[in-house]
Every structure is written in C-alpha cells, then in structure tokens.
Enzyme design. Sequence first.
Site, PDB file in Angstrom:
ATOM      1  N   ARG A  45     -13.914   9.273 -54.442  1.00 34.77           N
ATOM      2  CA  ARG A  45     -12.570   9.838 -54.596  1.00 34.77           C
ATOM      3  C   ARG A  45     -11.494   8.759 -54.549  1.00 34.77           C
ATOM      4  NH1 ARG A  45     -12.663  15.502 -54.535  1.00 34.77           N
ATOM      5  NH2 ARG A  45     -10.632  15.111 -55.433  1.00 34.77           N
ATOM      6  N   LYS A 141     -31.493  15.916 -47.664  1.00 38.18           N
ATOM      7  CA  LYS A 141     -31.376  16.930 -46.641  1.00 38.18           C
ATOM      8  C   LYS A 141     -29.979  16.874 -46.010  1.00 38.18           C
ATOM      9  CE  LYS A 141     -32.920  16.082 -42.439  1.00 38.18           C
ATOM     10  NZ  LYS A 141     -32.388  15.151 -41.442  1.00 38.18           N
ATOM     11  N   ASP A 170     -37.279  13.284 -48.858  1.00 37.60           N
ATOM     12  CA  ASP A 170     -37.617  13.196 -47.445  1.00 37.60           C
ATOM     13  C   ASP A 170     -37.928  11.719 -47.262  1.00 37.60           C
ATOM     14  OD1 ASP A 170     -39.038  12.844 -45.062  1.00 37.60           O
ATOM     15  OD2 ASP A 170     -39.624  14.948 -45.047  1.00 37.60           O
ATOM     16  N   HIS A 171     -37.020  10.990 -46.624  1.00 33.78           N
ATOM     17  CA  HIS A 171     -37.174   9.528 -46.668  1.00 33.78           C
ATOM     18  C   HIS A 171     -38.457   9.060 -45.968  1.00 33.78           C
ATOM     19  CE1 HIS A 171     -35.341   9.541 -42.649  1.00 33.78           C
ATOM     20  NE2 HIS A 171     -35.759   8.299 -42.511  1.00 33.78           N
ATOM     21  N   HIS A 233     -39.758  15.834 -41.825  1.00 31.48           N
ATOM     22  CA  HIS A 233     -40.546  14.622 -41.604  1.00 31.48           C
ATOM     23  C   HIS A 233     -41.907  14.897 -40.932  1.00 31.48           C
ATOM     24  CE1 HIS A 233     -36.792  13.000 -42.735  1.00 31.48           C
ATOM     25  NE2 HIS A 233     -36.245  12.909 -41.551  1.00 31.48           N
TER      26      HIS A 233
END
Length: 485
Positions: A45, A141, A170-171, A233
């Site tokens: 922005r 997430k 999902d890291h 996780h």
Amino acid sequence: MLKTCNIVIVGGEGDLAFRKLYPALYSLHKESLLAESSKIVGFGRGKFTPEKFIANMRKWTEESDYVNNVDDESWASFSERVLHFVGDATDPKDIKKLQKEMGDGEIVFYLSTPPSIFAPICKAMGEAGAVADTTRLVVEKPLGSSRESFNDINNTLFETFEEHQIYRIDHYLGKETVQNLLALRFSNIFFEPLWNRHYIDHVQVTVAESVGAGGRWSYYNESGALRDMVQNHLLQLVCLVAMEFPSRNKADDIRDEKLKVIRSLKPIDASNVQTLTVRGQYTEGSVSQKLVPGYLQEKDALPASDTETFVAIKAEIQNNRWQGVPFYLRTGKRMAERYSEIVIQFKPVIFKFIDIDPNAINNNQLVIRLQPNEGVEMKLMNKVPGLSEKTTLQNVGLNLSFEEAFEEHRSPSAYERLILDVTRGDQTLFMRSDELRGAWRWVDGMIDGWETVQQKPQKYKSGSAGPDDALGLLIKDGRKWQDYE
Ligand code: BG6
C-alpha cells in the site's frame, strides 16, 4: 530452460515477506533457479518509498539464517528483477496496471495478507483477467478456525481458482528434515517390516518452542496451540510417519495417502477428551536463564483467558497398520528448549537370552530430530566391554548428524523449497482441501469437547516441560516422554 514466472507478493511490505519470502527468493536467484526474465513484485500500500523498500529487503536478507552472504554483485542483479508496486490489490484496475508493468509470463500470486481479504483480492484478479490456467495462488495459514470457516475461505478461492492452482502452505512440509521422513521410511529396507503395530509400541511427536505468544497475543489468543500448531504442523508430521507407500511419487498419490491417515484418526469429543488431551497455559518463569512473563502478563494480554499455549494429545489411528499404537503429540510455547522431534519407540524383544534385570533394557528407539541438531539416531542395546561374569547392557545411539554428513550441502529454508515448487507447479508439499477439511473435523471435535466438559488449561511454569497432567498422560499408560538430549 526455465519459464518466465512472475512472483507477486501481495502484502509485500509485511513482516512475512521481509523476514522469510524475500530472503528465500534471493537464495533462489543466487542459485539460478529463477528464469532470468522472472520478476519479483512486492505489492503493497506504499508504506515504504522504493529506496526504503529495497533497503529493508536487503537488511532482512542479510539477517536471514539461511543466506550465507549477500554480495553486491548478486544483490544488484537480484534487485533488477524486483518491482515495488504500490496499489490496492482489491482493485482490478491496479491489477491490470501491474500486469502491464510486469510484462508476459506465468504468474504466481502469493497472498501474504489476512484471509479476511482473500475474497476481494481473488475477485479483483479474476475481473482484471489476470487468471489463466497456469496462474497459481499461494495462501498461508490461518485458513479458518474450524471446518466451517475453512470451507468459507476455501470457497471464496474456488470462485476464481481451481484446486490445481491453489498452493496452501504448511511451512513444516518445506523443512528438509520433514521431507526426509518419506525418504527415510521408503528408501531403507529395514524400516518397513517393523513399521507397524507388531513392532512399534508407540510414537511421540514433540514440537516445543521457547518463545511465548508476546508480539502477536491477540491473534494467538483467538487460536491457541491446537489450532496454531496441531491442526497443521503436527498432523502433517503424523501423516508422514503413518501413511502407506504412495503408488507413485506424485502430489496427489502422496496426498491421497495422507488423507487416509487423517480420516483414520479416532475421533476425540466430549466423551473422551478429558482422558485423551491435556491443555496448558504458561505462567511466569525462566527460559534460558531469563525471567519471562506469564501468558496473561504479556504485552496486549487480557486479564483472563482460557486459551491453551500447550496441548498434549493421545491420538490413535484406526487402521490395520496402527490399531492400538498411541501417537502422543505435544506442543507448547515457553518450554525449556526449542526442539522438534519424533520418537519411534519399538517393543521389547520377547525372549531375553541374556539374564539381566529387565528394567535395565531400554527398547530400541528411532529418534528423528527435526530441529535443531537435525539428524537421526537409532538407539541400540550393546554389551558394555569388560570381563565381569555378569553381562551388562547399555543403550547406545547410532547418531547421524545431517550437518556433519552433508557438510558440503547448504540446507535451504522451507520457504525456498516451497516457493520453488510453486514455480515448478509441484503441489506435493502443499495441503489439499480435503486434507484440511479432515484435519479441521478432528480438531473441531476436541474444541467442542473442551467446551462441553469445561476443560480449562492447567498452568505450567515457563521453562518447564508443560503441565503435570501431560506427564500423567503417558504415565497412566506405563510410558514416559522422551527427555530432550
Ligand atoms: C507457526 C505458528 O505456524 O509456526 C507459530 O503460527 C510458531 O506460533 C511457528 O511459532 C513455529 O515454526 P518453526 O518453524 O519456528 O518451528
């Protein structure tokens, strides 16, 4: 030859972008894994001037644990592909303008924004004509706080994108050690014959964190450990430990098998939640010799809250391989150490030909250390050398340290792997809708159960191993949590 794939980070002036995404993109650039013509767009922005934006990008990249060195030459070529685009991502006119500035090529839209604005952003992309079949959407997430709210968010994505275009992060799945789980299980012949209820007594999955919820208290308070960590996780780790062999190494074959595990989880609800789960909330204490405040004394905290910062669960997978083998899961904030590991505890040998005190025998264990000190350790019984009449046994670890074994190899960050896979169009390490729906269904049962039976979190001291009942969860089964070594 790599195809042009422009990566647009919406929310490109935000924390996640600076801390994780740009450093990962820089590494990919340095390794020549992005087409030369691919642009990286920080869509924001206008909080920053273009100079400040790029300076910030460099600062965070230099500070990243995964980037060895930022040299001027590669930074110069990296910044040439960076475009700081100021606009409103919910306005189709701005998206059109961006497309013009980016030029041709496939597009990856990475939404690093709150899910509440996914809907107008996707709508604007559709209206601007920016979504082709090759266009991909990456979302982070939290994707909902229940099955129902997940479905609402997901349905808004489906108005513009199809499942094959959506990459839900999902890291944990991007971590090297987590990817290694399938390699380890499926590429070593001695695991598979033993990997079942006949030989495995139980499994433990621990994801302990030493940090608290401070800094993001309001978000965390709405979520709690179950939604923040277990739903995604820890459940993904359980899937990788428990799933069957996929018939092919393809995204959907692997995800089909994971889904079967999720669907086989024994439901936890008001009828059994008190015996199968423990909730905790940290109080003041000391972590790494530093005094830290309790959850309710953190900055921005409310004076009272029943949110859990720790959860332990006895999960069961009701299928032929795992029937009767508990999977004990635990995760918490402000624990003594930050570590994640999986322990596979094997059953005892049945006939003990050496006549020694049975209590002196520790059963075999496979410890998979996900972080830190990444590695795998196999605990084996051995004879202690010596001439004494009585044989003495000792449990000794065959210890593989990834750092030592792969000294020559840099371990990429989870985000490098995940972003690269998006550019390659590989969905293996991303969660499919049905997996998430199933995970939420399981978690919803527990949350409803807690509410019905009024199960409140127990206090535990920061720097401890969690509430006493978490220890009790295993003690009542005649087992014990593996201590961190
Ligand atoms: C995030 C959670 O998904 O994972 C955080 O929202 C948590 O609360 C983090 O701290 C842990 O990730 P890692 O990679 O540090 O183990």
